[in-house]
Motif scaffolding. Structure first.
Motif, PDB file in Angstrom:
ATOM      1  N   GLY A 166      34.873  43.340  31.906  1.00 53.80           N
ATOM      2  CA  GLY A 166      35.676  44.395  32.104  1.00 53.80           C
ATOM      3  C   GLY A 166      34.413  45.545  33.006  1.00 53.80           C
ATOM      4  O   GLY A 166      33.890  44.887  33.899  1.00 53.80           O
ATOM      5  N   LEU A 167      34.341  46.622  32.498  1.00 54.26           N
ATOM      6  CA  LEU A 167      33.155  47.318  32.970  1.00 54.26           C
ATOM      7  C   LEU A 167      31.836  46.817  32.647  1.00 54.26           C
ATOM      8  O   LEU A 167      31.681  46.594  31.577  1.00 54.26           O
ATOM      9  CB  LEU A 167      33.424  48.846  32.360  1.00 54.26           C
ATOM     10  CG  LEU A 167      32.584  49.807  32.982  1.00 54.26           C
ATOM     11  CD1 LEU A 167      33.011  51.206  32.738  1.00 54.26           C
ATOM     12  CD2 LEU A 167      30.946  49.814  32.719  1.00 54.26           C
ATOM     13  N   VAL A 210      27.664  47.635  42.529  1.00 56.12           N
ATOM     14  CA  VAL A 210      28.671  47.124  43.440  1.00 56.12           C
ATOM     15  C   VAL A 210      29.834  47.478  43.156  1.00 56.12           C
ATOM     16  O   VAL A 210      30.824  47.938  44.021  1.00 56.12           O
ATOM     17  CB  VAL A 210      28.687  45.630  42.925  1.00 56.12           C
ATOM     18  CG1 VAL A 210      29.823  44.736  43.615  1.00 56.12           C
ATOM     19  CG2 VAL A 210      27.580  44.711  43.300  1.00 56.12           C
ATOM     20  N   ALA A 211      30.270  48.022  42.014  1.00 59.21           N
ATOM     21  CA  ALA A 211      31.444  48.709  41.588  1.00 59.21           C
ATOM     22  C   ALA A 211      31.646  50.146  41.919  1.00 59.21           C
ATOM     23  O   ALA A 211      32.724  50.701  42.086  1.00 59.21           O
ATOM     24  CB  ALA A 211      31.691  48.660  40.050  1.00 59.21           C
ATOM     25  N   GLY A 212      30.485  50.656  42.282  1.00 56.85           N
ATOM     26  CA  GLY A 212      30.575  51.955  42.641  1.00 56.85           C
ATOM     27  C   GLY A 212      30.484  53.198  41.828  1.00 56.85           C
ATOM     28  O   GLY A 212      31.164  54.390  41.883  1.00 56.85           O
ATOM     29  N   THR A 266      45.685  42.616  40.465  1.00 53.47           N
ATOM     30  CA  THR A 266      44.760  41.642  40.801  1.00 53.47           C
ATOM     31  C   THR A 266      43.357  41.781  40.105  1.00 53.47           C
ATOM     32  O   THR A 266      42.906  40.685  39.308  1.00 53.47           O
ATOM     33  CB  THR A 266      44.284  41.827  42.402  1.00 53.47           C
ATOM     34  OG1 THR A 266      45.214  42.429  43.162  1.00 53.47           O
ATOM     35  CG2 THR A 266      43.820  40.571  42.880  1.00 53.47           C
ATOM     36  N   GLU A 267      42.990  42.895  39.808  1.00 53.95           N
ATOM     37  CA  GLU A 267      41.786  43.121  38.811  1.00 53.95           C
ATOM     38  C   GLU A 267      42.124  42.821  37.485  1.00 53.95           C
ATOM     39  O   GLU A 267      41.180  42.206  37.060  1.00 53.95           O
ATOM     40  CB  GLU A 267      41.586  44.793  39.092  1.00 53.95           C
ATOM     41  CG  GLU A 267      40.026  44.901  38.160  1.00 53.95           C
ATOM     42  CD  GLU A 267      39.863  46.439  38.242  1.00 53.95           C
ATOM     43  OE1 GLU A 267      38.634  46.888  38.725  1.00 53.95           O
ATOM     44  OE2 GLU A 267      40.718  47.302  37.640  1.00 53.95           O
ATOM     45  N   ILE A 319      40.137  39.754  35.422  1.00 53.70           N
ATOM     46  CA  ILE A 319      39.275  39.852  34.124  1.00 53.70           C
ATOM     47  C   ILE A 319      39.839  39.121  33.137  1.00 53.70           C
ATOM     48  O   ILE A 319      38.863  38.400  32.384  1.00 53.70           O
ATOM     49  CB  ILE A 319      39.406  41.428  33.777  1.00 53.70           C
ATOM     50  CG1 ILE A 319      38.652  42.560  34.781  1.00 53.70           C
ATOM     51  CG2 ILE A 319      38.679  41.693  32.393  1.00 53.70           C
ATOM     52  CD1 ILE A 319      38.796  43.795  34.595  1.00 53.70           C
ATOM     53  N   VAL A 320      40.956  38.717  33.028  1.00 52.93           N
ATOM     54  CA  VAL A 320      41.656  37.774  32.096  1.00 52.93           C
ATOM     55  C   VAL A 320      40.953  36.280  32.383  1.00 52.93           C
ATOM     56  O   VAL A 320      40.619  35.614  31.472  1.00 52.93           O
ATOM     57  CB  VAL A 320      43.220  37.745  32.124  1.00 52.93           C
ATOM     58  CG1 VAL A 320      43.684  36.701  31.316  1.00 52.93           C
ATOM     59  CG2 VAL A 320      43.666  39.081  31.682  1.00 52.93           C
ATOM     60  N   TYR A 321      41.067  36.009  33.497  1.00 52.67           N
ATOM     61  CA  TYR A 321      40.369  34.706  34.092  1.00 52.67           C
ATOM     62  C   TYR A 321      38.548  34.777  33.822  1.00 52.67           C
ATOM     63  O   TYR A 321      38.427  33.821  33.117  1.00 52.67           O
ATOM     64  CB  TYR A 321      40.512  34.739  35.764  1.00 52.67           C
ATOM     65  CG  TYR A 321      39.965  33.306  36.033  1.00 52.67           C
ATOM     66  CD1 TYR A 321      40.588  32.243  36.096  1.00 52.67           C
ATOM     67  CD2 TYR A 321      38.907  33.432  36.931  1.00 52.67           C
ATOM     68  CE1 TYR A 321      40.178  30.958  36.554  1.00 52.67           C
ATOM     69  CE2 TYR A 321      38.225  32.301  37.556  1.00 52.67           C
ATOM     70  CZ  TYR A 321      38.859  31.118  37.317  1.00 52.67           C
ATOM     71  OH  TYR A 321      38.527  29.828  37.899  1.00 52.67           O
ATOM     72  N   ASP A 322      38.148  35.868  33.807  1.00 53.13           N
ATOM     73  CA  ASP A 322      36.770  35.988  33.464  1.00 53.13           C
ATOM     74  C   ASP A 322      36.449  35.516  32.024  1.00 53.13           C
ATOM     75  O   ASP A 322      35.707  35.009  31.492  1.00 53.13           O
ATOM     76  CB  ASP A 322      36.064  37.120  33.922  1.00 53.13           C
ATOM     77  CG  ASP A 322      35.905  37.451  35.440  1.00 53.13           C
ATOM     78  OD1 ASP A 322      35.733  36.071  36.177  1.00 53.13           O
ATOM     79  OD2 ASP A 322      35.716  38.493  36.090  1.00 53.13           O
TER      80      ASP A 322
END
Ligand code: KIV
Length: 289
Positions: free
Chosen positions: A153-154, A161-163, A173-174, A178-181
């Motif tokens: 997540g965060l 990179v995230a700014g 898509t995000e 995150i679920v995949y991660d």
């Protein structure tokens, strides 16, 4: 043994011995995991009785050292604070964050750094940030005896990179990434996964999809457990309180009031009194007291 009896047996066990990594991993059973960060021995001593897990977070960069981000935190800092927290604990499981730059370059580097953390602090496991790209490293560490907690997540170490810091999971898509991660990290052997700064529905989806407990921070009650930065929940900051933090005390106010009372006493010569001094005869102490 019924599920209810098993729960009581579990509580009885955890009261008499240290909570270990398999205990944490099993807490997918509906009993929420209670976690806080800790950075020092005295605070760890106080939290030990009530928390299942204390995380020596690299948030110590901001909380203890006044840094802007976690990026300046070093392995030596994490080891010093990890050892301090471990010295204060008799019961809670202790996990130490791997700082930025200590584990991303290669799995061998990660092992060397994590082995130092385990050996020099006596902690139970380490935490590292990252998704699928870190799965190979997580597997490498776990297979070599280092329990790993994931963090998706965060991810504060990715701030550049995230700014900035923002909640995650509103965009499809995000969300899928995150679920995949989380699945990749859990599948690689992580014993639990911190989910930070996500919308509730995403935290719920991750929690349903992985077999190990999720520990939420700014990620709703859908997670299997919760964690907060201890200084945030104690109200030790005077400036900004993030939306996801509930303040359970106002220690900044209490410290300010105490410091003012001390300053007044010193200025008015009320402190130290005879009772705080060496070599003052009892009679004088009695008169002044
Ligand atoms: O560093 C930290 O304190 C953390 C928690 C916020 C999960 O990673």
């Amino acid at each position: 043994m019924s599920r209810r009896e098993a729960k009581f047996a579990m509580s009885a066990v955890t009261q008499t011995r240290r909570i270990n990594i398999p205990d944490i991993r099993r807490r997918k059973d509906g009993q929420p995991l209670v976690c806080l960060t800790a950075y020092t021995t005295p605070v760890a001593r106080i939290l030990d009785a009530t928390c299942d897990l204390l995380l020596v977070g690299d948030s110590l960069g901001m909380v203890v050292y006044g840094l802007e981000t976690t990026l300046g935190v070093t392995l030596d800092m994490m080891i010093a604070h990890g050892a301090a927290v471990r010295r204060g604990v008799q019961r809670a499981c202790v996990v130490v964050d791997m700082p930025f730059g200590s584990y991303q370059a290669s799995r061998e580097d990660a092992f060397r750094a994590a082995a130092r953390v385990m050996a020099e602090t006596g902690c139970d496991g380490v935490k590292l940030e990252g998704g699928a790209e870190m799965a190979d490293t997580v597997r490498f560490l776990v297979e070599r005896g280092i329990p790993v907690m994931g963090h998706v997540g965060l991810m504060p170490q990715q701030v550049n990179v995230a700014g900035g810091y923002r909640s995650h999971g509103k965009e499809v898509t995000e969300r899928e990434k995150i679920v995949y991660d989380a699945r990749a990290i859990a599948g690689a052997g992580a014993f639990s996964v911190v989910v930070e700064g996500t919308v509730e529905s995403l935290a719920r989806e991750i929690t349903e999809q992985i077999e190990v407990p999720t520990i939420g921070i700014g990620a709703s009650a859908a997670c299997d457990g919760q964690i907060l930065v201890v200084d945030d929940m104690l109200g030790l900051f005077t400036d900004f309180t993030p939306k996801f933090v509930k303040r359970y005390a106002n220690l900044a106010g209490a410290v300010h009031t105490a410091a003012e009372a001390y300053a007044n006493d010193v200025r008015e010569r009320r402190f130290p009194g005879p009772e705080h001094c060496f070599g003052v005869p009892r009679a004088v102490r009695a008169v002044s007291g």
